[in-house]
Design a protein around this motif. Sequence first.
Motif, PDB file in Angstrom:
ATOM      1  N   GLY A 160      -6.409   1.552   3.391  1.00 54.74           N
ATOM      2  CA  GLY A 160      -6.732   2.148   2.121  1.00 54.74           C
ATOM      3  C   GLY A 160      -6.781   1.051   0.697  1.00 54.74           C
ATOM      4  O   GLY A 160      -6.701   0.041   0.974  1.00 54.74           O
ATOM      5  N   ILE A 161      -6.648   1.631  -0.202  1.00 51.94           N
ATOM      6  CA  ILE A 161      -6.444   0.918  -1.604  1.00 51.94           C
ATOM      7  C   ILE A 161      -4.917   0.524  -1.709  1.00 51.94           C
ATOM      8  O   ILE A 161      -4.164   1.533  -1.739  1.00 51.94           O
ATOM      9  N   TYR A 184       1.027  -1.137   0.114  1.00 55.83           N
ATOM     10  CA  TYR A 184      -0.009   0.039  -0.006  1.00 55.83           C
ATOM     11  C   TYR A 184       0.874   1.184  -0.074  1.00 55.83           C
ATOM     12  O   TYR A 184       1.979   1.357   0.711  1.00 55.83           O
ATOM     13  N   LEU A 236      -1.069   6.163  -5.350  1.00 55.51           N
ATOM     14  CA  LEU A 236      -1.742   4.873  -5.946  1.00 55.51           C
ATOM     15  C   LEU A 236      -1.546   4.504  -7.564  1.00 55.51           C
ATOM     16  O   LEU A 236      -0.994   3.584  -7.917  1.00 55.51           O
ATOM     17  N   PRO A 248      -5.541  -5.452  -7.555  1.00 55.88           N
ATOM     18  CA  PRO A 248      -5.972  -4.413  -6.686  1.00 55.88           C
ATOM     19  C   PRO A 248      -6.785  -5.057  -5.366  1.00 55.88           C
ATOM     20  O   PRO A 248      -7.442  -5.946  -5.479  1.00 55.88           O
ATOM     21  N   GLU A 249      -6.575  -4.578  -4.127  1.00 60.11           N
ATOM     22  CA  GLU A 249      -7.252  -4.994  -3.096  1.00 60.11           C
ATOM     23  C   GLU A 249      -7.491  -3.661  -1.874  1.00 60.11           C
ATOM     24  O   GLU A 249      -6.885  -2.619  -2.045  1.00 60.11           O
ATOM     25  N   ALA A 250      -8.501  -3.713  -1.142  1.00 59.40           N
ATOM     26  CA  ALA A 250      -8.803  -2.544  -0.099  1.00 59.40           C
ATOM     27  C   ALA A 250      -8.679  -3.185   0.961  1.00 59.40           C
ATOM     28  O   ALA A 250      -9.008  -4.232   1.538  1.00 59.40           O
ATOM     29  N   SER A 251      -8.423  -2.319   2.143  1.00 61.47           N
ATOM     30  CA  SER A 251      -8.151  -2.386   3.466  1.00 61.47           C
ATOM     31  C   SER A 251      -8.742  -1.659   4.120  1.00 61.47           C
ATOM     32  O   SER A 251      -8.455  -0.188   3.689  1.00 61.47           O
TER      33      SER A 251
END
Length: 601
Positions: A339-340, A304, A311, A332-335
Amino acid sequence: MATPPSLINPAKIRNFSIIAHIDHGKSTLSDRILEITGAVDPRLMRAQYLDSMDIERERGITIKAQNVRVNFEDHILQLIDTPGHVDFGYEVSRSLAACEGAVLLVDASQGIQAQTLANCYQALENNLEIVACLNKIDLPAADPDRCKEELERVLGIPAEEVLAISAKTGEGVPELLRAVIQRVPAPQGDAEAPLRGLIFDSYYDQYRGVVSSVRIMEGTLSSNQKIRLMQAAQNYDIEEIGMRTPVNVPVTRLGPGEVGYLIAGIKDVASARSGETVTTAVHPASDALDGYRDPKPMVFCGIYPIDGDELPDLRDALDKLKLNDASVTFEPEASHALGIGFRCGFLGLLHMEIVRERLEREFNLSLIATAPSVVYRAHLTNGEMVIVDNPVEMPDPSRIDYIEEPILEINILTPSEYLGPVMDLCQSRRAEMIKMEYLSTERVEMRYKIPLSEVVIDFFDALKSRTKGYASLDYEPGGYITSQMVRVDLLINHEPVDAFSTVVHKSNADYYGRKMAERLKELIPRQMFDVPIQAAIGGRIISRETVKAVRKDVLAKCYGGDITRKRKLLEKQKEGKKRMKNIGRVEIPQEAFVAALKLED
């Protein structure tokens, strides 16, 4: 009109790689070959000449395979220097596909190591001619006779064919080059056939686009042609072709067996990937070359940007890095916490560390990497199977029938005096012995099956420390086995933080939960209210630590008077703290994430 220069006779060309275990002298041998053949001006010569990245020089390891063309005794030698660490085995496999022979380098003081075996078998699978030689014969600890006997017994290479050299002093290197000319077959290929060239490496130049290393298998590549990339189905006009000597030298033609570089103004980094076949747009070849098997990532982690605005830069950097290192995967992944970002796959822990460092250095990014994890298979009670490469995606325990985890087959070569500590280490990591064999009275080869999750963090470091650095390790995927795996979540102020979730074996879950809770207690700043830090498996809390509230002396202004005044103030403060606790959110600083997820710990 000037006639184009005639093509080089393939009978005068020799293409070979240098393969060896890590630190057996591949880059030093490349330096001596450059010196002996006069490819580099003596004033410009430096150690590890072909290693172009700062990170390679600092760590003293080769990360990228490098190719160079040199002239020796009326022959053209195309040399490819390869990495030795097991994590960069994909680089070695790509290099071997562009060669007809391999120089197998063995340290005369250490003998055969795990990666020596792995690289040698890989070369044999590619039907390459192997020229074996012992390096570092100038060392006092060198024992050439024992090593030759070991090579003959383990790899079947006759002892009288094994050369003895010192890459440091240059002793025996000319004889090695003559042996390469005699033993390695010349490349085959018809210059009149339709062009087929194999791209075995690429990198992105900011001003010229993609620069690809290409080996011509058959046909002729000319600088005025329009080319076609067969798998990408794209046509391009050639801007420049040339050879590396090791300086880039433009040429007008490359014929069968030659290795060079190709620039065609390719801006789409996905087009010129490794394994791509180059042909002409006008008279294309009918079949593409076999290319390479896609590598399977073994270790995953989230990457990240610390600043969310970076990004797009991170996506662009990963695209360009994948061109140069095809074994990296990302999506892609989000947390909630970070965040992204991107979920990235790597071939091993060193590979992951190097890629993260290259992203930060070469593309000037500030990154956070989450703890490494591996790919699990969760079989649900309804018969479905879920692939889990991110601990957050692990289904609820009530829905899981059983979980399978990946295992490795590892090869450990160690001096026999360290046999006990190595066996003890393997047993503590849930490993199962397959076989043990004495290569000589002093050296033992052990083969184990071991869960990948037990290897990715610090197994290699532990092995080195228990054997004073003498043991070597090689591994290959060994399938999946059923295991009792559980997901451990970290809750901060009763809210789960997905970046800290991980999947561990049930026997190790309590220890991991306690360790992470203790570490976070030190890292999370104190608030105006108590902050509980809990480790949980499903709904069961297995560990708890509390970050105590910052105390404020509300009685400072009560100098004297009745006790009821003080009690009233304390009750009022207690109410405020309770209300704050109900609606309070704990902001976890970035430094805490970085420190808690740091691999070094």
